[in-house]
Scaffold this motif. Structure first.
Motif, short mmCIF file in Angstrom:
data_model
loop_
_atom_site.label_atom_id
_atom_site.label_comp_id
_atom_site.label_asym_id
_atom_site.label_seq_id
_atom_site.Cartn_x
_atom_site.Cartn_y
_atom_site.Cartn_z
N ASP A 46 -8.35 -13.27 -3.45
CA ASP A 46 -9.27 -12.95 -2.24
C ASP A 46 -8.36 -12.38 -1.10
OD1 ASP A 46 -11.58 -12.36 -0.74
OD2 ASP A 46 -11.60 -14.43 0.13
N ARG A 47 -7.58 -11.53 -1.38
CA ARG A 47 -6.42 -10.92 -0.48
C ARG A 47 -6.88 -9.55 -0.25
NH1 ARG A 47 -0.01 -10.39 -1.54
NH2 ARG A 47 0.45 -9.25 0.11
N GLU A 48 -7.13 -9.00 0.91
CA GLU A 48 -7.51 -7.32 1.33
C GLU A 48 -6.32 -6.94 2.17
OE1 GLU A 48 -12.34 -7.93 1.96
OE2 GLU A 48 -11.01 -7.64 3.74
N THR A 49 -5.85 -5.55 1.69
CA THR A 49 -4.74 -5.20 2.44
C THR A 49 -5.11 -3.47 2.61
OG1 THR A 49 -3.27 -6.72 1.06
CG2 THR A 49 -2.49 -4.52 2.19
N LEU A 50 -4.91 -3.16 3.66
CA LEU A 50 -5.23 -1.50 4.00
C LEU A 50 -4.06 -0.66 3.64
CD1 LEU A 50 -7.42 -2.19 7.23
CD2 LEU A 50 -8.22 -1.76 5.07
N PHE A 51 -4.35 0.41 3.37
CA PHE A 51 -3.36 1.68 3.12
C PHE A 51 -3.83 3.03 3.49
CE2 PHE A 51 -2.94 -1.74 -0.10
CZ PHE A 51 -1.62 -2.11 0.03
N ASP A 52 -2.81 3.62 3.77
CA ASP A 52 -3.15 5.14 4.23
C ASP A 52 -2.90 6.04 3.06
OD1 ASP A 52 -3.54 4.46 7.06
OD2 ASP A 52 -1.36 4.47 7.42
N SER A 53 -2.43 5.77 1.95
CA SER A 53 -2.25 6.53 0.90
C SER A 53 -2.44 5.92 -0.33
CB SER A 53 -0.89 7.35 0.75
OG SER A 53 0.04 6.34 0.40
N ILE A 54 -2.94 6.71 -1.35
CA ILE A 54 -3.21 6.25 -2.79
C ILE A 54 -1.80 5.53 -3.30
CG2 ILE A 54 -2.92 8.23 -4.03
CD1 ILE A 54 -5.51 5.53 -4.90
N GLU A 55 -0.66 6.38 -2.97
CA GLU A 55 0.62 6.01 -3.67
C GLU A 55 0.91 4.40 -3.04
OE1 GLU A 55 0.41 10.07 -3.79
OE2 GLU A 55 0.15 8.97 -1.93
N GLU A 56 0.81 4.15 -1.74
CA GLU A 56 0.95 2.76 -1.44
C GLU A 56 -0.04 1.77 -2.09
OE1 GLU A 56 2.24 3.72 3.32
OE2 GLU A 56 0.24 3.63 2.75
N ALA A 57 -1.34 2.19 -2.15
CA ALA A 57 -2.10 1.21 -2.75
C ALA A 57 -1.70 1.08 -4.06
CB ALA A 57 -3.58 2.03 -2.61
N THR A 58 -1.27 1.98 -4.85
CA THR A 58 -0.86 1.84 -6.32
C THR A 58 0.49 0.98 -6.51
OG1 THR A 58 -1.83 3.94 -6.90
CG2 THR A 58 -0.23 2.98 -8.41
N ALA A 59 1.14 1.03 -5.43
CA ALA A 59 2.32 0.28 -5.51
C ALA A 59 2.13 -1.15 -5.27
CB ALA A 59 3.39 0.87 -4.39
N PHE A 60 1.05 -1.26 -4.36
CA PHE A 60 0.90 -2.87 -3.99
C PHE A 60 0.00 -3.36 -5.19
CE2 PHE A 60 -2.85 -5.51 -3.04
CZ PHE A 60 -2.49 -6.42 -2.41
N MET A 61 -0.76 -2.76 -5.92
CA MET A 61 -1.40 -3.23 -7.10
C MET A 61 -0.53 -3.55 -7.99
SD MET A 61 -4.99 -1.44 -7.22
CE MET A 61 -4.66 0.19 -6.85
N LYS A 62 0.54 -2.60 -8.38
CA LYS A 62 1.66 -2.99 -9.27
C LYS A 62 2.49 -3.93 -8.91
CE LYS A 62 2.45 1.94 -10.84
NZ LYS A 62 3.65 2.90 -10.91
N SER A 63 2.75 -4.25 -7.56
CA SER A 63 3.45 -5.44 -7.32
C SER A 63 2.89 -6.64 -7.70
CB SER A 63 3.98 -5.38 -5.92
OG SER A 63 3.03 -5.76 -5.14
N MET A 64 1.42 -6.70 -7.37
CA MET A 64 0.79 -7.86 -7.42
C MET A 64 0.70 -8.21 -9.17
SD MET A 64 -0.23 -9.11 -4.67
CE MET A 64 -1.65 -10.17 -5.01
N VAL A 65 0.41 -7.29 -9.87
CA VAL A 65 0.60 -7.55 -11.39
C VAL A 65 1.81 -7.85 -11.81
CG1 VAL A 65 0.24 -6.48 -13.58
CG2 VAL A 65 -1.40 -5.83 -11.87
N ASN A 66 2.91 -7.51 -11.40
CA ASN A 66 4.36 -8.04 -11.69
C ASN A 66 4.57 -9.37 -11.32
OD1 ASN A 66 4.93 -5.54 -12.94
ND2 ASN A 66 5.78 -4.56 -11.24
N ASP A 67 3.95 -9.83 -10.11
CA ASP A 67 4.25 -10.92 -9.77
C ASP A 67 3.24 -12.02 -10.48
OD1 ASP A 67 5.63 -10.27 -7.96
OD2 ASP A 67 4.05 -10.34 -6.11
N PHE A 68 2.41 -11.74 -11.69
CA PHE A 68 1.71 -12.74 -12.50
C PHE A 68 2.89 -13.50 -13.32
CE2 PHE A 68 -3.07 -12.13 -12.91
CZ PHE A 68 -3.23 -12.21 -11.35
#
Length: 59
Positions: A37-59
């Motif tokens: 339930d964590r929300e984060t704001l971004f200005d670009s799709i590249e930043e958003a994608t990098a965030f999602m990748k980092s969250m998945v890699n932390d699993f």
């Protein structure tokens, strides 16, 4: 066998501005990681994608 791991994201794009001369659109992107339930704001799709990748890699 490893337990099933799921990472779910809700991605919302909101038009923030349009440049007058070029018509280029600027987007505000909100990514919600459902499991935390964590929300984060971004200005670009590249930043958003990098965030999602980092969250998945932390699993």
């Amino acid at each position: 066998m490893e337990p099933l791991q799921i990472a779910s994201f809700v991605v919302r794009f909101q038009l923030a501005a349009v440049e007058e001369g070029t018509g280029k659109k600027q987007w505000r992107i909100k990514v919600t990681h459902v499991q935390e339930d964590r929300e984060t704001l971004f200005d670009s799709i590249e930043e958003a994608t990098a965030f999602m990748k980092s969250m998945v890699n932390d699993f």
